[in-house]
Design a protein around this motif. Structure first.
Motif, PDB file in Angstrom:
ATOM      1  N   PRO A   2      15.874  -3.878  -1.123  1.00  9.65           N
ATOM      2  CA  PRO A   2      14.624  -4.597  -1.371  1.00  9.65           C
ATOM      3  C   PRO A   2      13.612  -3.719  -2.094  1.00  9.65           C
ATOM      4  CG  PRO A   2      14.806  -4.024   0.937  1.00  9.65           C
ATOM      5  CD  PRO A   2      16.111  -3.653   0.290  1.00  9.65           C
ATOM      6  N   ARG A   3      12.728  -4.384  -2.810  1.00 11.33           N
ATOM      7  CA  ARG A   3      11.684  -3.649  -3.529  1.00 11.33           C
ATOM      8  C   ARG A   3      10.676  -3.091  -2.547  1.00 11.33           C
ATOM      9  NH1 ARG A   3      10.460  -7.654  -8.598  1.00 11.33           N
ATOM     10  NH2 ARG A   3      12.463  -7.343  -9.603  1.00 11.33           N
ATOM     11  N   ALA A   7       2.188  -1.008   0.307  1.00 13.08           N
ATOM     12  CA  ALA A   7       1.859  -0.013   1.334  1.00 13.08           C
ATOM     13  C   ALA A   7       2.846   1.153   1.295  1.00 13.08           C
ATOM     14  CB  ALA A   7       1.883  -0.665   2.716  1.00 13.08           C
ATOM     15  N   GLN A   8       4.123   0.866   1.093  1.00 11.61           N
ATOM     16  CA  GLN A   8       5.109   1.934   1.021  1.00 11.61           C
ATOM     17  C   GLN A   8       4.843   2.840  -0.178  1.00 11.61           C
ATOM     18  OE1 GLN A   8       8.538  -0.700   1.117  1.00 11.61           O
ATOM     19  NE2 GLN A   8       9.250   0.327   2.969  1.00 11.61           N
ATOM     20  N   LEU A   9       4.527   2.250  -1.319  1.00 10.76           N
ATOM     21  CA  LEU A   9       4.223   3.055  -2.505  1.00 10.76           C
ATOM     22  C   LEU A   9       2.973   3.906  -2.307  1.00 10.76           C
ATOM     23  CD1 LEU A   9       4.981   0.512  -5.370  1.00 10.76           C
ATOM     24  CD2 LEU A   9       6.314   2.508  -4.719  1.00 10.76           C
ATOM     25  N   ALA A  10       1.950   3.320  -1.701  1.00 12.30           N
ATOM     26  CA  ALA A  10       0.693   4.042  -1.502  1.00 12.30           C
ATOM     27  C   ALA A  10       0.864   5.204  -0.522  1.00 12.30           C
ATOM     28  CB  ALA A  10      -0.376   3.082  -1.001  1.00 12.30           C
ATOM     29  N   TYR A  11       1.497   4.933   0.625  1.00 10.22           N
ATOM     30  CA  TYR A  11       1.689   5.997   1.609  1.00 10.22           C
ATOM     31  C   TYR A  11       2.601   7.099   1.085  1.00 10.22           C
ATOM     32  CZ  TYR A  11      -0.584   3.380   5.365  1.00 10.22           C
ATOM     33  OH  TYR A  11      -1.486   2.725   6.150  1.00 10.22           O
ATOM     34  N   GLY A  12       3.666   6.725   0.409  1.00 16.98           N
ATOM     35  CA  GLY A  12       4.586   7.722  -0.123  1.00 16.98           C
ATOM     36  C   GLY A  12       3.935   8.589  -1.188  1.00 16.98           C
ATOM     37  N   SER A  13       3.201   7.973  -2.109  1.00 22.79           N
ATOM     38  CA  SER A  13       2.531   8.728  -3.173  1.00 22.79           C
ATOM     39  C   SER A  13       1.448   9.646  -2.614  1.00 22.79           C
ATOM     40  CB  SER A  13       1.910   7.766  -4.182  1.00 22.79           C
ATOM     41  OG  SER A  13       2.901   6.963  -4.767  1.00 22.79           O
ATOM     42  N   ALA A  14       0.666   9.130  -1.685  1.00 27.64           N
ATOM     43  CA  ALA A  14      -0.380   9.959  -1.088  1.00 27.64           C
ATOM     44  C   ALA A  14       0.220  11.141  -0.329  1.00 27.64           C
ATOM     45  CB  ALA A  14      -1.244   9.117  -0.152  1.00 27.64           C
ATOM     46  N   THR A  15       1.337  10.911   0.335  1.00 26.25           N
ATOM     47  CA  THR A  15       1.994  11.995   1.068  1.00 26.25           C
ATOM     48  C   THR A  15       2.483  13.072   0.123  1.00 26.25           C
ATOM     49  OG1 THR A  15       2.664  10.464   2.796  1.00 26.25           O
ATOM     50  CG2 THR A  15       3.863  12.534   2.665  1.00 26.25           C
ATOM     51  N   VAL A  16       3.070  12.673  -0.996  1.00 23.07           N
ATOM     52  CA  VAL A  16       3.567  13.653  -1.963  1.00 23.07           C
ATOM     53  C   VAL A  16       2.423  14.494  -2.510  1.00 23.07           C
ATOM     54  CG1 VAL A  16       4.618  13.922  -4.243  1.00 23.07           C
ATOM     55  CG2 VAL A  16       5.608  12.333  -2.620  1.00 23.07           C
ATOM     56  N   LEU A  51       9.800   5.291   3.463  1.00 22.27           N
ATOM     57  CA  LEU A  51      10.874   4.505   4.070  1.00 22.27           C
ATOM     58  C   LEU A  51      10.607   4.157   5.532  1.00 22.27           C
ATOM     59  CD1 LEU A  51      14.036   6.206   2.555  1.00 22.27           C
ATOM     60  CD2 LEU A  51      12.987   4.030   1.918  1.00 22.27           C
ATOM     61  N   THR A  52       9.737   4.898   6.189  1.00 24.97           N
ATOM     62  CA  THR A  52       9.464   4.631   7.598  1.00 24.97           C
ATOM     63  C   THR A  52       8.230   3.765   7.818  1.00 24.97           C
ATOM     64  OG1 THR A  52       8.257   6.728   7.792  1.00 24.97           O
ATOM     65  CG2 THR A  52      10.587   6.733   8.417  1.00 24.97           C
ATOM     66  N   VAL A  53       7.518   3.378   6.751  1.00 24.33           N
ATOM     67  CA  VAL A  53       6.395   2.449   6.894  1.00 24.33           C
ATOM     68  C   VAL A  53       6.961   1.122   7.364  1.00 24.33           C
ATOM     69  CG1 VAL A  53       4.627   1.156   5.648  1.00 24.33           C
ATOM     70  CG2 VAL A  53       4.966   3.564   5.166  1.00 24.33           C
ATOM     71  N   PRO A  54       6.409   0.538   8.424  1.00 23.05           N
ATOM     72  CA  PRO A  54       6.959  -0.736   8.907  1.00 23.05           C
ATOM     73  C   PRO A  54       6.850  -1.834   7.863  1.00 23.05           C
ATOM     74  CG  PRO A  54       5.064  -0.061  10.231  1.00 23.05           C
ATOM     75  CD  PRO A  54       5.293   0.995   9.200  1.00 23.05           C
ATOM     76  N   LEU A  55       7.925  -2.596   7.716  1.00 17.30           N
ATOM     77  CA  LEU A  55       7.951  -3.702   6.779  1.00 17.30           C
ATOM     78  C   LEU A  55       7.243  -4.909   7.382  1.00 17.30           C
ATOM     79  CD1 LEU A  55      11.622  -3.460   5.524  1.00 17.30           C
ATOM     80  CD2 LEU A  55       9.561  -2.761   4.328  1.00 17.30           C
ATOM     81  N   PRO A  56       6.602  -5.714   6.549  1.00 17.76           N
ATOM     82  CA  PRO A  56       5.948  -6.916   7.089  1.00 17.76           C
ATOM     83  C   PRO A  56       6.982  -7.909   7.593  1.00 17.76           C
ATOM     84  CG  PRO A  56       5.891  -6.930   4.698  1.00 17.76           C
ATOM     85  CD  PRO A  56       6.442  -5.594   5.123  1.00 17.76           C
ATOM     86  N   ARG A  57       6.636  -8.609   8.663  1.00 16.19           N
ATOM     87  CA  ARG A  57       7.539  -9.620   9.201  1.00 16.19           C
ATOM     88  C   ARG A  57       7.456 -10.870   8.362  1.00 16.19           C
ATOM     89  NH1 ARG A  57       7.277  -9.287  15.708  1.00 16.19           N
ATOM     90  NH2 ARG A  57       7.546  -7.047  15.834  1.00 16.19           N
ATOM     91  N   ARG A  58       8.581 -11.549   8.251  1.00 19.60           N
ATOM     92  CA  ARG A  58       8.604 -12.787   7.481  1.00 19.60           C
ATOM     93  C   ARG A  58       8.018 -13.909   8.306  1.00 19.60           C
ATOM     94  NH1 ARG A  58      13.789 -13.365   3.657  1.00 19.60           N
ATOM     95  NH2 ARG A  58      13.445 -11.467   2.506  1.00 19.60           N
ATOM     96  N   ARG A  59       7.171 -14.671   7.669  1.00 20.18           N
ATOM     97  CA  ARG A  59       6.570 -15.824   8.330  1.00 20.18           C
ATOM     98  C   ARG A  59       6.747 -17.042   7.446  1.00 20.18           C
ATOM     99  NH1 ARG A  59       0.782 -13.676   8.874  1.00 20.18           N
ATOM    100  NH2 ARG A  59       1.524 -11.828   7.874  1.00 20.18           N
ATOM    101  N   GLY A  60       6.388 -18.173   7.973  1.00 21.58           N
ATOM    102  CA  GLY A  60       6.377 -19.382   7.158  1.00 21.58           C
ATOM    103  C   GLY A  60       7.706 -20.101   7.157  1.00 21.58           C
ATOM    104  N   ARG A  61       8.175 -20.422   5.963  1.00 24.67           N
ATOM    105  CA  ARG A  61       9.357 -21.261   5.834  1.00 24.67           C
ATOM    106  C   ARG A  61      10.600 -20.609   6.419  1.00 24.67           C
ATOM    107  NH1 ARG A  61       9.342 -22.981  -0.295  1.00 24.67           N
ATOM    108  NH2 ARG A  61      11.389 -22.114   0.018  1.00 24.67           N
TER     109      ARG A  61
END
Length: 101
Positions: A2-3, A7-16, A51-61
């Motif tokens: 998955p892409r 949040a994953q991009l922001a946290y990873g980039s800031a950490t680097v 990779l360890t940032v929690p993924l959002p839960r799927r909601r809706g349909r």
């Protein structure tokens, strides 16, 4: 695969960035090999954080569909006599949101 989320991009980039600066300042290295090792370590740490940032839960349909499929898979006593309930066909996006010109 998955892409990554924003949040994953922001946290990873800031950490680097932050870990590279911190390790370079703390180690006070001036050699090219030292900078390369610190950069590789910061990149690995940023990847681990992303990779360890929690993924959002799927909601809706998707949640409604799994609930409906469970209900259809286990018919009740009334439905057992009639042969089971009919599951409606999934609605398409065009049926849900008509385009008005």
């Amino acid at each position: 695969m998955p892409r990554p989320t924003a949040a994953q991009l922001a946290y990873g980039s800031a950490t680097v960035v932050v870990s590279t600066i911190a390790m370079l300042l703390l180690s006070q290295t001036s050699t090219g090999l030292g900078v390369a090792v610190i950069s590789a370590a910061a990149l690995a740490l940023g990847l681990l954080v992303a990779l360890t940032v929690p993924l959002p839960r799927r909601r809706g349909r998707h949640a409604a569909r799994t609930g409906a499929s469970r209900a259809a898979a286990t018919p009740t006593a009334q439905e057992g006599a009639t042969g089971g309930a009919r599951v409606p066909e999934p609605r398409t996006a065009s049926a849900e949101h008509p385009v008005h010109h």
